[in-house]
Structures are given as structure tokens and as C-alpha cells.
Design an enzyme around this catalytic site. Structure first.
Site, PDB file in Angstrom:
ATOM      1  N   THR A   1       0.838  -1.197   0.000  1.00 34.46           N
ATOM      2  CA  THR A   1       0.000   0.000   0.000  1.00 34.46           C
ATOM      3  C   THR A   1       0.869   1.241   0.000  1.00 34.46           C
ATOM      4  O   THR A   1       1.999   1.205   0.489  1.00 34.46           O
ATOM      5  CB  THR A   1      -0.938   0.041   1.229  1.00 34.46           C
ATOM      6  OG1 THR A   1      -1.796   1.189   1.138  1.00 34.46           O
ATOM      7  CG2 THR A   1      -0.168   0.106   2.544  1.00 34.46           C
TER       8      THR A   1
ATOM      9  N   ASN B   1      -0.824   3.947   1.209  1.00 33.95           N
ATOM     10  CA  ASN B   1      -1.695   4.713   2.100  1.00 33.95           C
ATOM     11  C   ASN B   1      -1.189   4.552   3.543  1.00 33.95           C
ATOM     12  O   ASN B   1      -1.297   3.473   4.136  1.00 33.95           O
ATOM     13  CB  ASN B   1      -3.139   4.192   1.936  1.00 33.95           C
ATOM     14  CG  ASN B   1      -4.133   4.939   2.796  1.00 33.95           C
ATOM     15  OD1 ASN B   1      -3.841   5.294   3.930  1.00 33.95           O
ATOM     16  ND2 ASN B   1      -5.324   5.141   2.263  1.00 33.95           N
TER      17      ASN B   1
ATOM     18  N   ASP C   1      -7.798  -3.727  -0.849  1.00 31.67           N
ATOM     19  CA  ASP C   1      -8.591  -2.800  -1.648  1.00 31.67           C
ATOM     20  C   ASP C   1      -9.896  -2.602  -0.899  1.00 31.67           C
ATOM     21  O   ASP C   1     -10.532  -3.574  -0.475  1.00 31.67           O
ATOM     22  CB  ASP C   1      -8.832  -3.305  -3.070  1.00 31.67           C
ATOM     23  CG  ASP C   1      -9.203  -2.129  -3.975  1.00 31.67           C
ATOM     24  OD1 ASP C   1      -8.387  -1.195  -4.116  1.00 31.67           O
ATOM     25  OD2 ASP C   1     -10.326  -2.124  -4.509  1.00 31.67           O
TER      26      ASP C   1
ATOM     27  N   TYR D   1     -13.352   8.668   4.441  1.00 32.66           N
ATOM     28  CA  TYR D   1     -14.768   8.907   4.717  1.00 32.66           C
ATOM     29  C   TYR D   1     -15.124   8.752   6.198  1.00 32.66           C
ATOM     30  O   TYR D   1     -16.301   8.844   6.553  1.00 32.66           O
ATOM     31  CB  TYR D   1     -15.624   7.924   3.889  1.00 32.66           C
ATOM     32  CG  TYR D   1     -15.431   8.086   2.392  1.00 32.66           C
ATOM     33  CD1 TYR D   1     -16.227   8.964   1.657  1.00 32.66           C
ATOM     34  CD2 TYR D   1     -14.432   7.380   1.715  1.00 32.66           C
ATOM     35  CE1 TYR D   1     -16.043   9.126   0.285  1.00 32.66           C
ATOM     36  CE2 TYR D   1     -14.242   7.534   0.349  1.00 32.66           C
ATOM     37  CZ  TYR D   1     -15.050   8.406  -0.357  1.00 32.66           C
ATOM     38  OH  TYR D   1     -14.860   8.575  -1.710  1.00 32.66           O
ATOM     39  N   ASP D   2     -14.143   8.514   7.059  1.00 34.09           N
ATOM     40  CA  ASP D   2     -14.439   8.287   8.479  1.00 34.09           C
ATOM     41  C   ASP D   2     -15.316   9.377   9.113  1.00 34.09           C
ATOM     42  O   ASP D   2     -16.206   9.059   9.893  1.00 34.09           O
ATOM     43  CB  ASP D   2     -13.142   8.120   9.288  1.00 34.09           C
ATOM     44  CG  ASP D   2     -12.492   6.757   9.081  1.00 34.09           C
ATOM     45  OD1 ASP D   2     -13.182   5.826   8.613  1.00 34.09           O
ATOM     46  OD2 ASP D   2     -11.295   6.619   9.382  1.00 34.09           O
TER      47      ASP D   2
ATOM     48  N   LYS E   1     -12.126   1.870  16.407  1.00 39.45           N
ATOM     49  CA  LYS E   1     -12.319   1.676  14.966  1.00 39.45           C
ATOM     50  C   LYS E   1     -11.826   0.291  14.546  1.00 39.45           C
ATOM     51  O   LYS E   1     -12.530  -0.431  13.824  1.00 39.45           O
ATOM     52  CB  LYS E   1     -11.611   2.766  14.155  1.00 39.45           C
ATOM     53  CG  LYS E   1     -11.769   2.521  12.647  1.00 39.45           C
ATOM     54  CD  LYS E   1     -11.111   3.536  11.742  1.00 39.45           C
ATOM     55  CE  LYS E   1     -11.194   3.027  10.294  1.00 39.45           C
ATOM     56  NZ  LYS E   1     -10.525   3.887   9.331  1.00 39.45           N
TER      57      LYS E   1
ATOM     58  N   HIS F   1     -14.121  -2.754   8.785  1.00 41.91           N
ATOM     59  CA  HIS F   1     -13.968  -3.669   7.657  1.00 41.91           C
ATOM     60  C   HIS F   1     -12.526  -4.190   7.574  1.00 41.91           C
ATOM     61  O   HIS F   1     -12.277  -5.368   7.353  1.00 41.91           O
ATOM     62  CB  HIS F   1     -14.358  -2.930   6.367  1.00 41.91           C
ATOM     63  CG  HIS F   1     -13.695  -1.582   6.208  1.00 41.91           C
ATOM     64  ND1 HIS F   1     -13.639  -0.643   7.215  1.00 41.91           N
ATOM     65  CD2 HIS F   1     -13.027  -1.024   5.159  1.00 41.91           C
ATOM     66  CE1 HIS F   1     -12.982   0.420   6.803  1.00 41.91           C
ATOM     67  NE2 HIS F   1     -12.599   0.213   5.546  1.00 41.91           N
ATOM     68  N   ARG F   2     -11.553  -3.288   7.774  1.00 38.32           N
ATOM     69  CA  ARG F   2     -10.138  -3.675   7.675  1.00 38.32           C
ATOM     70  C   ARG F   2      -9.754  -4.589   8.842  1.00 38.32           C
ATOM     71  O   ARG F   2      -9.037  -5.575   8.668  1.00 38.32           O
ATOM     72  CB  ARG F   2      -9.266  -2.400   7.656  1.00 38.32           C
ATOM     73  CG  ARG F   2      -7.774  -2.649   7.454  1.00 38.32           C
ATOM     74  CD  ARG F   2      -7.051  -1.400   7.008  1.00 38.32           C
ATOM     75  NE  ARG F   2      -7.602  -0.931   5.746  1.00 38.32           N
ATOM     76  CZ  ARG F   2      -8.446   0.108   5.646  1.00 38.32           C
ATOM     77  NH1 ARG F   2      -8.775   0.839   6.699  1.00 38.32           N
ATOM     78  NH2 ARG F   2      -8.944   0.435   4.482  1.00 38.32           N
TER      79      ARG F   2
HETATM   80  P1  ITT Z   1      -3.491   1.853  -1.760  1.00 38.59           P
HETATM   81  O1  ITT Z   1      -4.211   1.482  -3.052  1.00 38.59           O
HETATM   82  O2  ITT Z   1      -2.078   2.294  -1.979  1.00 38.59           O
HETATM   83  O3  ITT Z   1      -3.631   0.795  -0.703  1.00 38.59           O
HETATM   84  P2  ITT Z   1      -5.647   3.806  -1.574  1.00 38.59           P
HETATM   85  O4  ITT Z   1      -6.015   4.856  -0.569  1.00 38.59           O
HETATM   86  O5  ITT Z   1      -5.590   4.240  -3.025  1.00 38.59           O
HETATM   87  O6  ITT Z   1      -4.228   3.163  -1.139  1.00 38.59           O
HETATM   88  P3  ITT Z   1      -7.838   2.043  -2.229  1.00 38.59           P
HETATM   89  O7  ITT Z   1      -7.570   2.089  -3.692  1.00 38.59           O
HETATM   90  O8  ITT Z   1      -8.179   0.734  -1.578  1.00 38.59           O
HETATM   91  O9  ITT Z   1      -6.598   2.591  -1.384  1.00 38.59           O
HETATM   92  O10 ITT Z   1      -8.975   3.108  -1.921  1.00 38.59           O
HETATM   93  C1  ITT Z   1      -9.633   3.057  -0.723  1.00 38.59           C
HETATM   94  C2  ITT Z   1     -10.322   4.389  -0.461  1.00 38.59           C
HETATM   95  O11 ITT Z   1     -11.542   4.111   0.247  1.00 38.59           O
HETATM   96  C3  ITT Z   1      -9.476   5.253   0.470  1.00 38.59           C
HETATM   97  O12 ITT Z   1      -8.612   6.119  -0.236  1.00 38.59           O
HETATM   98  C4  ITT Z   1     -10.536   5.973   1.279  1.00 38.59           C
HETATM   99  O13 ITT Z   1     -11.026   7.083   0.556  1.00 38.59           O
HETATM  100  C5  ITT Z   1     -11.651   4.932   1.371  1.00 38.59           C
HETATM  101  N1  ITT Z   1     -11.491   4.108   2.582  1.00 38.59           N
HETATM  102  C6  ITT Z   1     -11.056   2.808   2.652  1.00 38.59           C
HETATM  103  N2  ITT Z   1     -10.975   2.410   3.932  1.00 38.59           N
HETATM  104  C7  ITT Z   1     -11.342   3.468   4.683  1.00 38.59           C
HETATM  105  C8  ITT Z   1     -11.449   3.690   6.066  1.00 38.59           C
HETATM  106  O14 ITT Z   1     -11.112   2.747   6.949  1.00 38.59           O
HETATM  107  N3  ITT Z   1     -11.860   4.890   6.484  1.00 38.59           N
HETATM  108  C9  ITT Z   1     -12.183   5.855   5.609  1.00 38.59           C
HETATM  109  N4  ITT Z   1     -12.099   5.754   4.295  1.00 38.59           N
HETATM  110  C10 ITT Z   1     -11.683   4.560   3.825  1.00 38.59           C
END
Ligand code: ITT
Length: 188
Positions: free
Chosen positions: A8, A10, A70, A150-151, A169, A174-175
């Protein structure tokens, strides 16, 4: 402690995964720490497809156990949007405001939504996916400063996810659910 690379870019996902997996005996290393500085194109149409794309891209570089996440927000009144496109729904930091605006005429009882997470795992012997979800609803205003994405608009019980502590959290997210399922599979 077992080491796994988290594919990731992120930093918030990375922090959450480290917090959840450390007590379960797994050390999480970022893809950058493992020497994989890549950002594969997420051109799948499902969470699983995109998770596999990310895990494979990093596994091909590091050749040690890797998982990718994802995830996204599926809003019932928007027929599941933004879903797999959650990261691309609005510029970073503006996703909540855009969602609140799009939902402004949606009544209380139609504001249900869920966070979804699919984790893809790969090592030299096996590959599989696990998933987790968390049901809640979309608030009318942003509340709280913890978390990310979106938290601040995702309400579970009487709080948004951004009003929860990291522990709260992780317990219901979900995670958290997907990562605990990953651990169960790895224990085998
Ligand atoms: P990586 O692909 O590098 O892992 P990313 O942020 O681009 O990072 P995703 O493509 O999986 O990851 O997109 C997930 C998006 O969904 C993320 O950027 C948030 O906007 C939202 N999201 C996912 N999990 C979340 C959470 O626990 N709380 C809030 N928003 C979340």
C-alpha cells in the site's frame, strides 16, 4: 514475529494494519521499506481484482509474503457508489463534503452504507483473498478528526469512525475484520 509486506501507499491503512496485526504476532513492513516503490494501475472492477493486482505487483518485486487491501465505501442510496472508485471519487480531503452534498435529499432511513475491504495475500506456496465489512450510515455533517477518508461521515452507533479511538475503529472496522480473517487463514 512473522514479517509481511503490506502493498500500500496509504500511510493510514499501514498504521491500522500494524496496530491490528502486532498483537497477533505479525510485523507489518511497508512496500517502500521492502524496496517496492510502485503504484500499479487499479483497473479491476471489483475490490478483489484490485487487491490481487496490488499484491502481485509488489510480490513480483520483493518475493516475500505480501498482502494488499482494496477497500471502499458502498452507499445503498447511490447503488453502491463510490465502491471500488472511493479513492477517486473526489480530490483527497474533499470526499466527505462531496458525499454530504450528493446525499442532501436522502432521508434518514435510506442513508445506510457499508465499508468493504478485500485483502489479497501471496507467498511462495499460496495465494487467497479474505474480506471484511462494516455496516453503518452516512451522516449529515463531518464529525471527528481521527481516521482518514470517509471516516468523518460514516456513522456506526452514535459516533462517526473519526470520533472513535484507533482501538474502537479497529475493533469494528472492515479492515480489522479482514485482517483478523487473514490471521486465521495463516494460522491454518
Ligand atoms: P493503496 O491502493 O495504496 O492501498 P488507496 O487509498 O488508493 O491506497 P484504495 O484504492 O483501496 O486505497 O482506496 C480506498 C479508499 O476508500 C481510500 O482512499 C478511502 O477514501 C476509502 N477508505 C477505505 N478504507 C477506509 C477507512 O477505513 N476509512 C475511511 N475511508 C476509507
Amino acid at each position: 514475529m512473522n514479517k509481511i509486506v503490506f502493498a500500500t501507499n496509504n500511510a493510514n491503512k499501514l498504521r491500522e494494519a500494524a496496530e491490528i496485526l502486532a498483537p497477533l504476532g505479525i510485523e507489518v513492513i511497508s512496500q517502500r521499506e521492502a524496496g517496492a516503490d510502485c503504484e500499479p494501475e487499479e483497473n479491476g472492477v471489483t475490490f478483489a481484482e484490485n487487491a490481487i493486482i496490488k499484491a502481485k505487483a509488489v510480490y513480483d518485486i520483493v518475493n516475500i509474503p505480501v498482502f494488499a487491501d482494496d477497500s471502499g465505501l458502498c452507499v445503498d442510496a447511490l447503488e453502491g457508489r463510490p465502491g471500488v472508485y472511493s479513492a477517486r471519487y473526489a480530490p483527497k480531503g474533499q470526499e466527505c463534503a462531496k458525499l454530504i452534498e450528493e446525499m442532501k435529499n436522502i432521508p434518514d432511513n435510506k442513508r445506510t452504507a457499508s465499508f468493504q475491504c478485500v485483502i489479497a495475500y501471496i507467498d511462495e506456496k499460496s495465494s487467497f483473498t479474505v474480506s471484511g465489512s462494516c455496516c453503518g450510515s452516512i451522516g449529515y455533517e463531518e464529525k471527528g478528526t481521527n481516521g482518514f477518508g470517509y471516516d468523518p461521515v460514516f456513522v456506526v452507533g452514535d459516533k462517526t469512525m473519526a470520533e472513535m479511538t484507533a482501538e474502537e475503529k479497529n475493533e469494528l472496522s472492515h479492515r480489522g475484520a479482514a485482517l483478523r480473517a487473514l490471521c486465521e487463514k495463516l494460522k491454518g
